[in-house]
Scaffold this active site. Sequence first.
Site, PDB file in Angstrom:
ATOM      1  CG  HIS A  57      -2.074  -0.932   1.112  1.00  0.00           C
ATOM      2  ND1 HIS A  57      -3.311  -0.686   1.640  1.00  0.00           N
ATOM      3  CD2 HIS A  57      -2.182  -2.130   0.497  1.00  0.00           C
ATOM      4  CE1 HIS A  57      -4.133  -1.685   1.358  1.00  0.00           C
ATOM      5  NE2 HIS A  57      -3.465  -2.576   0.675  1.00  0.00           N
ATOM      6  CE1 TYR A 185      -5.892   4.180   8.100  1.00  0.00           C
ATOM      7  CE2 TYR A 185      -6.661   4.230  10.375  1.00  0.00           C
ATOM      8  CZ  TYR A 185      -5.787   3.763   9.419  1.00  0.00           C
ATOM      9  OH  TYR A 185      -4.803   2.878   9.780  1.00  0.00           O
ATOM     10  N   PRO A 277      -5.668   1.380  18.403  1.00  0.00           N
ATOM     11  CG  PRO A 277      -7.618   0.319  17.669  1.00  0.00           C
ATOM     12  CD  PRO A 277      -7.018   1.015  18.853  1.00  0.00           C
ATOM     13  CE  LYS A 281       3.455   3.704  13.728  1.00  0.00           C
ATOM     14  NZ  LYS A 281       3.399   3.099  12.403  1.00  0.00           N
ATOM     15  CE1 TYR A 369      -1.856   4.262   9.128  1.00  0.00           C
ATOM     16  CE2 TYR A 369      -0.481   2.795   7.831  1.00  0.00           C
ATOM     17  CZ  TYR A 369      -1.681   3.075   8.448  1.00  0.00           C
ATOM     18  OH  TYR A 369      -2.695   2.161   8.388  1.00  0.00           O
TER      19      TYR A 369
HETATM   20  C1  DHB Z   1      -6.085  -2.479  10.484  1.00  0.00           C
HETATM   21  C2  DHB Z   1      -6.036  -2.220  11.838  1.00  0.00           C
HETATM   22  C3  DHB Z   1      -5.702  -0.965  12.276  1.00  0.00           C
HETATM   23  O1  DHB Z   1      -5.660  -0.694  13.578  1.00  0.00           O
HETATM   24  C4  DHB Z   1      -5.417   0.051  11.379  1.00  0.00           C
HETATM   25  O2  DHB Z   1      -5.109   1.277  11.842  1.00  0.00           O
HETATM   26  C5  DHB Z   1      -5.462  -0.216  10.035  1.00  0.00           C
HETATM   27  C6  DHB Z   1      -5.790  -1.491   9.588  1.00  0.00           C
HETATM   28  C7  DHB Z   1      -6.437  -3.847  10.029  1.00  0.00           C
HETATM   29  O3  DHB Z   1      -6.686  -4.693  10.878  1.00  0.00           O
HETATM   30  O4  DHB Z   1      -6.502  -4.069   8.815  1.00  0.00           O
END
Ligand code: DHB
Length: 377
Positions: A57, A185, A277, A281, A369
């Site tokens: 990605h 997001y 999440p 990270k 990121y």
């Molecule tokens: C996923 C989980 C995350 O916390 C995130 O920020 C992006 C993707 C995932 O599980 O695909």
Amino acid sequence: MLSHLLHLAGISSTVLEARSRAYCEARVRAGVLEHTSVELLRCAGLGGRLDREGLRHDGIELGLDGERHRIPFHELTGKHVTVYGQQEVVKDLIARRLADGADLRFECGAVSLQDLDGSRPWMRVQHDGGADEIRCDYIAGCDGFHGISRAAIPAGVLTIHERIYPLAWLGILAEAAPTRAELLYMHHRRGFALYSMRSPRITRLYLQCRPGEDIAEWSDDRIWTELQARLSCTDGWRPTEGRILQKGITGMRSFVAEPLQWGRLLLAGDAAHIVPPAGAKGMNLALADVHYLAEALRRFYHGGDGEGLKRYSPACLRRVWKAQHFAWWMTSLLHRFEAAPAFDQKRQRAELEYVMSSRPAATALAENYVGLPLEAL
Ligand code: DHB
């Protein structure tokens, strides 16, 4: 990963796991590997399936009430991330460790840690109806937030920093082909939602909900209705629905226990720190910790010098606190905080619009990121 890295350095280890191999391999967790983590896995000879099946990605999309804006990681940083489920990393590691003849013990019963402040710590492990005693030089506590390792450290040694958010994520895995190439997001007045994926056939989606909500109250229909409401875009794109293969609710917290060492016990990963999440990270920090730990132990055994071990906790914590900041910032930026005063809601929206329109602001997001560089120990 730690056991594998130690093996590459000629250091033997025993791995104790409470669950079965099948359970570990099926447990759905995070899915985004930083550039830094992919390099670590490749350098350790674990890039094979990851390079074939991992999804590259080059950016993510941020959304604001149905309008999308792309953050082009590769253009801004020269780096990308790879979507490859944590349980796929776990499968590759288990297969590799077993092929290398590791002492990897599944379905262990109660474990107790002894003489951690002496020079020869040991563990008592209930296994197959009996008890084993394992003597060693060091014990690595890689047993997660609810594990026994951190709890084995006497009161007063660790300083705990914690923040609990009024937020949770309801996550699903759906049998539906992803129709976007990158993660989305979305900040929405109904709450945050995230569109992610695992493979060309499987999507992974998340919805902001309240902590303590009962998953039984979320029928598949209700989940899809809410996902459609939050993720549908003004250009007509909406998520494709499919059979829900797995669902669960996870509360959110930021947590750091410092230092990551007491005597001969060294903590790594979620045993020492948890991030919310949104910055993806958690798994990446755990991989960075064990990279530093393997390097510190390699220097101890091969260079006869304990300096690396002294630097282990400070090196991890420098990285952990930067990731704590990033995960907190992404969380604050993207979720809906019902109780926040109107001023804060307006300020939050302005910040999101700023990140979506300023190249320097987008670069700061991208740099964090894709993963900050590892330091020399
Ligand atoms: C996923 C989980 C995350 O916390 C995130 O920020 C992006 C993707 C995932 O599980 O695909």
